[in-house]
Scaffold this active site. Structure first.
Site, PDB file in Angstrom:
ATOM      1  CE1 TYR A  35      -7.095   3.330  -1.766  1.00  9.29           C
ATOM      2  CE2 TYR A  35      -5.163   3.873  -0.470  1.00  9.29           C
ATOM      3  CZ  TYR A  35      -6.280   3.104  -0.680  1.00  9.29           C
ATOM      4  OH  TYR A  35      -6.605   2.093   0.202  1.00  9.29           O
ATOM      5  CB  THR A  91      -7.027   0.987  -4.635  1.00 10.89           C
ATOM      6  OG1 THR A  91      -6.087  -0.075  -4.504  1.00 10.89           O
ATOM      7  CG2 THR A  91      -8.291   0.643  -3.866  1.00 10.89           C
ATOM      8  CE  LYS A 109      -7.195  -4.268  -3.162  1.00 10.76           C
ATOM      9  NZ  LYS A 109      -7.782  -3.224  -2.319  1.00 10.76           N
ATOM     10  CB  SER A 137      -0.883   0.005   1.260  1.00  6.40           C
ATOM     11  OG  SER A 137      -1.529   1.251   1.394  1.00  6.40           O
ATOM     12  CG  HIS A 164     -11.072  -0.722  -0.041  1.00 10.84           C
ATOM     13  ND1 HIS A 164     -10.514   0.196  -0.898  1.00 10.84           N
ATOM     14  CD2 HIS A 164     -10.249  -0.746   1.035  1.00 10.84           C
ATOM     15  CE1 HIS A 164      -9.423   0.705  -0.358  1.00 10.84           C
ATOM     16  NE2 HIS A 164      -9.233   0.151   0.817  1.00 10.84           N
TER      17      HIS A 164
HETATM   18  C1  LIG Z   1      -7.032  -2.623   7.725  1.00  7.25           C
HETATM   19  C2  LIG Z   1      -7.157  -2.613   6.223  1.00  7.25           C
HETATM   20  C3  LIG Z   1      -6.417  -1.681   5.480  1.00  7.25           C
HETATM   21  C4  LIG Z   1      -6.525  -1.658   4.081  1.00  7.25           C
HETATM   22  N1  LIG Z   1      -5.767  -0.766   3.362  1.00  7.25           N
HETATM   23  C5  LIG Z   1      -5.806  -0.806   2.006  1.00  7.25           C
HETATM   24  C6  LIG Z   1      -4.958   0.032   1.237  1.00  7.25           C
HETATM   25  O1  LIG Z   1      -4.187   0.827   1.765  1.00  7.25           O
HETATM   26  N2  LIG Z   1      -5.033  -0.062  -0.116  1.00  7.25           N
HETATM   27  C7  LIG Z   1      -5.878  -0.936  -0.741  1.00  7.25           C
HETATM   28  O2  LIG Z   1      -5.906  -0.992  -1.977  1.00  7.25           O
HETATM   29  N3  LIG Z   1      -6.683  -1.733  -0.035  1.00  7.25           N
HETATM   30  C8  LIG Z   1      -6.648  -1.715   1.323  1.00  7.25           C
HETATM   31  N4  LIG Z   1      -7.428  -2.566   2.030  1.00  7.25           N
HETATM   32  C9  LIG Z   1      -8.269  -3.544   1.310  1.00  7.25           C
HETATM   33  C10 LIG Z   1      -7.493  -4.833   1.056  1.00  7.25           C
HETATM   34  O3  LIG Z   1      -6.466  -4.659   0.107  1.00  7.25           O
HETATM   35  C11 LIG Z   1      -8.423  -5.906   0.498  1.00  7.25           C
HETATM   36  O4  LIG Z   1      -9.150  -5.387  -0.574  1.00  7.25           O
HETATM   37  C12 LIG Z   1      -9.386  -6.455   1.568  1.00  7.25           C
HETATM   38  O5  LIG Z   1      -8.792  -6.480   2.845  1.00  7.25           O
HETATM   39  C13 LIG Z   1      -9.816  -7.845   1.164  1.00  7.25           C
HETATM   40  O6  LIG Z   1     -10.733  -8.356   2.043  1.00  7.25           O
HETATM   41  P1  LIG Z   1     -10.349  -9.355   3.252  1.00  7.25           P
HETATM   42  O7  LIG Z   1      -9.749  -8.504   4.322  1.00  7.25           O
HETATM   43  O8  LIG Z   1     -11.647  -9.942   3.632  1.00  7.25           O
HETATM   44  O9  LIG Z   1      -9.365 -10.363   2.702  1.00  7.25           O
HETATM   45  C14 LIG Z   1      -7.372  -2.589   3.427  1.00  7.25           C
HETATM   46  C15 LIG Z   1      -8.099  -3.508   4.180  1.00  7.25           C
HETATM   47  C16 LIG Z   1      -8.004  -3.527   5.564  1.00  7.25           C
HETATM   48  C17 LIG Z   1      -8.788  -4.562   6.336  1.00  7.25           C
END
Ligand SMILES: Cc1cc2nc3c(=O)[nH]c(=O)nc-3n(C[C@H](O)[C@H](O)[C@H](O)COP(=O)(O)O)c2cc1C
Length: 391
Positions: free
Chosen positions: A132, A158, A256, A110, A280
């Protein structure tokens, strides 16, 4: 393998250990989700509606799990999804990168991560940098170029973020930095979790909550809120912006956050090489169906032109197999590895990847498949209405 102090046998157990170990605010930041948590729940529960059609006898002796994703060979089709600044463990994304490298898989990092892309790429060269739409075009490109110079093999953009900030179970407070005032404020919950505190004390640093990958070369790392503010002020991305960045990057490029077949077609028109069907992790528009429900529609629309991945709700090897049977090339995981890291650092992340690998192997065996590449929709039972009929 049965659970021990150093080994957990399921992701659910990793989550239980994370809950026990982390201060409440940090744990809640990982639970995340928005509003009522409908999407975040459906991401997981939708997998339970899919059934298997197992074969008995004449099963293959060996199963092939290896594949390629965005030009990278991976030993099995589970990648690390990018997640932002977490304060889960002092080694943060470097520990995740090492664990992924040890398990032979790639990682999305990220732009809101806590470790610089240079350090993370050194720990796992199979790195994709996630951005982003934040800042003007020059700044966006400069951040991408910095990642490329560090060795990133692909870019992930994303798109699904609408700055939603309410949760029925309460959004945890996030301090701008750890100073004396905040140390006093958070002391009661932190002191209740001495093992979490001890890992940071042993490392010689407290979580600093800066986002080093949002800095351009020569700039100091901004704090999380400073970067978030820049992002909120940025005019929202248009497809022509995505096409512009895609052309500048000239390498593997994923968008994404796609749910709809028509958006998937637009992404393909913009020239992307991969899509992750994603909500997300239920952290964006609550009420969007779980990602796995949207997968078949996107695969039908563009699956012959780009690589289609899925992330959201993957907790078991059997979930990975279900996603692949519905047309995903691979999946990415978020919370599962964060729970693992909270439970046991780098080894905990490896533990999670290993659980998913074994689970996939067992599921393929039960289905009578010798390779992930042979999975088809015939291998799963999809109940009527499952896909919510997107097209
Ligand atoms: C705490 C947290 C922080 C996240 N930060 C980002 C991020 O910075 N960039 C991004 O593209 N997705 C982010 N996501 C989304 C994850 O990349 C992913 O899409 C998501 O966690 C998938 O679902 P899951 O947690 O059920 O596996 C984040 C998710 C969580 C739970």
């Amino acid at each position: 393998m049965a659970s021990t102090k150093d080994w957990f046998e399921t992701v659910a157990e990793a989550q239980a250990r994370a809950k026990k170990r982390l201060p409440r605010s940090v744990y809640l930041a990982l639970v995340a989700g928005t509003e009522k948590g409908l999407t975040s729940r459906d991401n997981e529960l939708a997998f339970d509606e899919l059934g298997f059609r197992p074969h008995m006898a004449d099963l293959p002796e060996k199963r092939e799990l290896a594949t390629t994703v965005m030009g990278q060979d991976v030993s099995f089709p589970v990648l690390i999804s990018p997640t932002g600044v977490q304060a889960v463990h002092p080694d943060g994304e470097v520990a995740v990168a090492r664990a992924a490298a040890a398990e032979g898989t790639a990682m999305g990092l990220s732009s809101f991560a806590s470790k610089p892309v240079e350090e993370v790429a050194a720990a796992n060269p199979q790195l994709f940098f996630q951005m982003y739409w934040c800042g003007d075009r020059d700044r966006i490109l400069a951040r991408a170029e910095r990642a490329r110079a560090a060795g990133a093999k692909g870019l992930i953009v994303t798109l699904d973020w609408s700055f939603a900030s309410r949760r029925d179970w309460g959004a945890p407070p996030i301090p701008e930095k750890i100073d004396l005032k905040n140390a006093v404020k958070f002391a009661p919950e932190v002191l209740r979790k001495p093992r979490w505190l001890a890992t940071f004390v042993r490392s010689g640093a407290l979580p600093d909550l800066t986002v080093p990958n949002m800095a351009l070369p020569g700039e100091p790392a901004p704090g999380f809120f400073g970067a978030y503010f820049e992002w909120m002020q940025t005019p929202l991305a248009r497809w022509e912006d995505i096409a512009w960045l895609r052309e500048k990057w000239d390498g593997p490029f994923m968008v994404k956050g796609i749910s709809r077949p028509d958006d998937a077609r637009r992404a393909v028109d913009a020239g992307v090489t991969a899509i992750s069907v994603s909500t997300h992790g239920g952290n964006n528009l609550d009420g969007t169906p779980g990602a796995i429900r949207s997968l078949p529609g996107v695969v039908d629309a563009v699956g012959d032109r780009v690589e289609v991945l899925l992330d959201g709700g993957v907790r078991r090897g059997s979930d990975v197999v279900k996603a692949m049977a519905l047309g995903a090339r691979a999946v990415m995981i978020g919370r599962a590895y964060l729970w693992g890291m909270a439970a046991n650092g780098e080894r905990g992340v490896q533990n999670v990847l290993s659980i998913l690998r074994s689970g996939m192997n067992e599921t393929l065996m039960g289905l009578g498949k010798s390779s992930v590449h042979d999975l088809t929709r015939e291998d799963v039972l999809v109940p009527p209405g499952f896909t919510r009929d997107w097209s």
